[in-house]
Design a protein around this motif. Structure first.
Motif, mmCIF file in Angstrom:
data_model
loop_
_atom_site.group_PDB
_atom_site.id
_atom_site.type_symbol
_atom_site.label_atom_id
_atom_site.label_comp_id
_atom_site.label_asym_id
_atom_site.label_seq_id
_atom_site.Cartn_x
_atom_site.Cartn_y
_atom_site.Cartn_z
ATOM 1 N N SER A 66 -14.697 106.722 -9.840
ATOM 2 C CA SER A 66 -14.864 107.854 -8.924
ATOM 3 C C SER A 66 -15.106 107.456 -7.478
ATOM 4 O O SER A 66 -15.073 108.312 -6.594
ATOM 5 N N ASN A 98 -18.265 116.176 -15.291
ATOM 6 C CA ASN A 98 -17.093 116.708 -15.995
ATOM 7 C C ASN A 98 -17.343 118.084 -16.591
ATOM 8 O O ASN A 98 -16.648 118.510 -17.510
ATOM 9 N N ASN A 116 -15.338 115.883 -11.122
ATOM 10 C CA ASN A 116 -13.964 115.676 -11.596
ATOM 11 C C ASN A 116 -13.022 116.810 -11.205
ATOM 12 O O ASN A 116 -11.905 116.569 -10.756
ATOM 13 N N ILE A 120 -9.705 116.433 -8.903
ATOM 14 C CA ILE A 120 -8.377 116.788 -9.417
ATOM 15 C C ILE A 120 -7.658 117.689 -8.406
ATOM 16 O O ILE A 120 -6.468 117.517 -8.133
ATOM 17 N N GLU A 162 -7.725 105.870 -19.905
ATOM 18 C CA GLU A 162 -8.255 107.149 -19.432
ATOM 19 C C GLU A 162 -7.340 108.304 -19.814
ATOM 20 O O GLU A 162 -7.816 109.381 -20.204
ATOM 21 N N GLY A 166 -8.532 111.502 -22.055
ATOM 22 C CA GLY A 166 -8.895 112.411 -20.972
ATOM 23 C C GLY A 166 -8.820 113.885 -21.304
ATOM 24 O O GLY A 166 -8.470 114.699 -20.440
ATOM 25 N N ARG A 168 -11.075 116.194 -21.700
ATOM 26 C CA ARG A 168 -11.906 117.072 -20.867
ATOM 27 C C ARG A 168 -11.269 117.269 -19.492
ATOM 28 O O ARG A 168 -11.274 118.386 -18.953
ATOM 29 N N ASN A 169 -10.709 116.220 -18.939
ATOM 30 C CA ASN A 169 -10.045 116.363 -17.644
ATOM 31 C C ASN A 169 -8.785 117.223 -17.744
ATOM 32 O O ASN A 169 -8.471 117.974 -16.817
ATOM 33 N N LEU A 190 -2.853 114.640 -13.240
ATOM 34 C CA LEU A 190 -3.777 113.765 -13.949
ATOM 35 C C LEU A 190 -3.239 112.347 -14.078
ATOM 36 O O LEU A 190 -4.013 111.380 -14.066
ATOM 37 N N TYR A 193 -4.278 110.989 -10.863
ATOM 38 C CA TYR A 193 -5.748 110.900 -10.826
ATOM 39 C C TYR A 193 -6.261 109.712 -11.637
ATOM 40 O O TYR A 193 -7.071 108.912 -11.145
#
Length: 306
Positions: A66, A98, A116, A120, A162, A166, A168-169, A190, A193
């Protein structure tokens, strides 16, 4: 404190870190980070007079995670200025980095660009209509120029790790898109990202890259001073997620953490700093890294409040 005393202080801080039995826990939800040995520590300081000081595992590269959000934010502000704040806020979240709860309550406008969801949206803004490869090249170019080092790269294994975990993202991205606050496809945003979070650097490279946020460094005016002030303010209030208030209280100058264990910090007109120790506290911030910056602040007197 005289700069001549910094080498001895950094060695003391390095020694203190290594005497602790509790290093914190690595980010086990990202498989590539789960296997990193938490018992590692490095610190680098770049002073505005041009001198640099380092201690610990300074040759070891780590995933900045991050911390990369600071650089994408700098690019986004350079491109859109205050128009960016129509899509993302400037307030501390008070929740996990998150969390999706706050995003739903606030109609798809993330609280700040460092959680997050906010990062994004910032990534989507920097992408625009460009290909991810071109945008990642732009981010890397910015970092390499800031650090004056061409040997900064993306760790593809971490990026793939990731992406594979990922969910949750992806949930955050789909919610943002449902609210009209994501213009590109979730996969495209993403993919970009995850890759910029997987940039790998050493503390020496990261401390040098942070010089443009410090002021006082000749030839380091990467963005306008008003943008520097904005980013530093956000690092102070939001740079450590729901642990930001505690970090500001303990350390007293702006910093941005990443779950790879890195922290990039700035003492305006004095020094830029990077510290790394991969074991995290309960907020997802480097446990020994935070303690090291607290000791550095106390022993040098560096603070934006004094």
């Amino acid at each position: 404190m005289s700069a001549d005393l910094l080498p001895a202080l950094l060695e003391q801080i390095n020694g203190d870190a290594r005497r602790h039995a509790d290093w914190g826990r690595v980010a086990s939800y990202i498989p590539e980070l789960a296997c990193v040995d938490p018992a590692q520590f490095a610190i680098s300081v770049c002073c505005v007079d041009g001198r640099e000081y380092h201690a610990g595992d300074v040759g070891v590269g780590f995933s900045i995670q991050s911390v990369s959000k600071v650089f994408t934010l700098a690019l986004a502000l350079g491109r859109f200025g205050d128009g960016l704040w129509e899509r993302v806020g400037k307030e501390p979240s008070g929740r996990a980095f998150n969390s999706i709860v706050q995003l739903e309550v606030e109609d798809g406008i993330p609280r700040n660009p460092f959680i997050n969801a906010g990062a994004i949206v910032t990534t989507d803004a920097v992408l625009g209509s460009n290909a991810p490869r071109d945008t990642l090249g732009e981010i890397l170019l910015f970092l390499r120029e800031a650090a004056e080092d061409g040997d900064i790269h993306i760790n593809d294994s971490v990026a793939r790790s990731e992406y594979a975990t990922g969910d949750r993202n992806f949930a955050l991205a789909h919610f943002l898109r449902s609210c009209g606050n994501l213009h590109n496809s979730c996969d495209k945003v993403l993919g970009t990202y995850f890759h910029h979070c997987a940039i790998e650097m050493t503390t020496a490279q990261l401390a040098r890259a942070a010089r443009f946020l410090c002021g006082g460094f000749a030839g380091q005016r990467m963005i306008g001073i008003e943008r520097v002030r904005s980013i530093n303010a956000l690092m102070m209030t939001c740079g450590h997620y729901d642990g930001s208030g505690a970090f500001a209280y303990r350390v007293g100058f702006p910093g941005k953490s990443g779950v790879g264990g890195g922290i990039m910090a700035v003492v305006p007109n004095v020094a830029s700093i990077a510290v790394w120790s991969p074991g995290l506290d309960r907020y997802g911030n480097s446990q020994q890294g935070t303690a090291a910056l607290e000791r550095l602040s106390r022993d040098t007197g560096w603070s934006v409040f004094s």
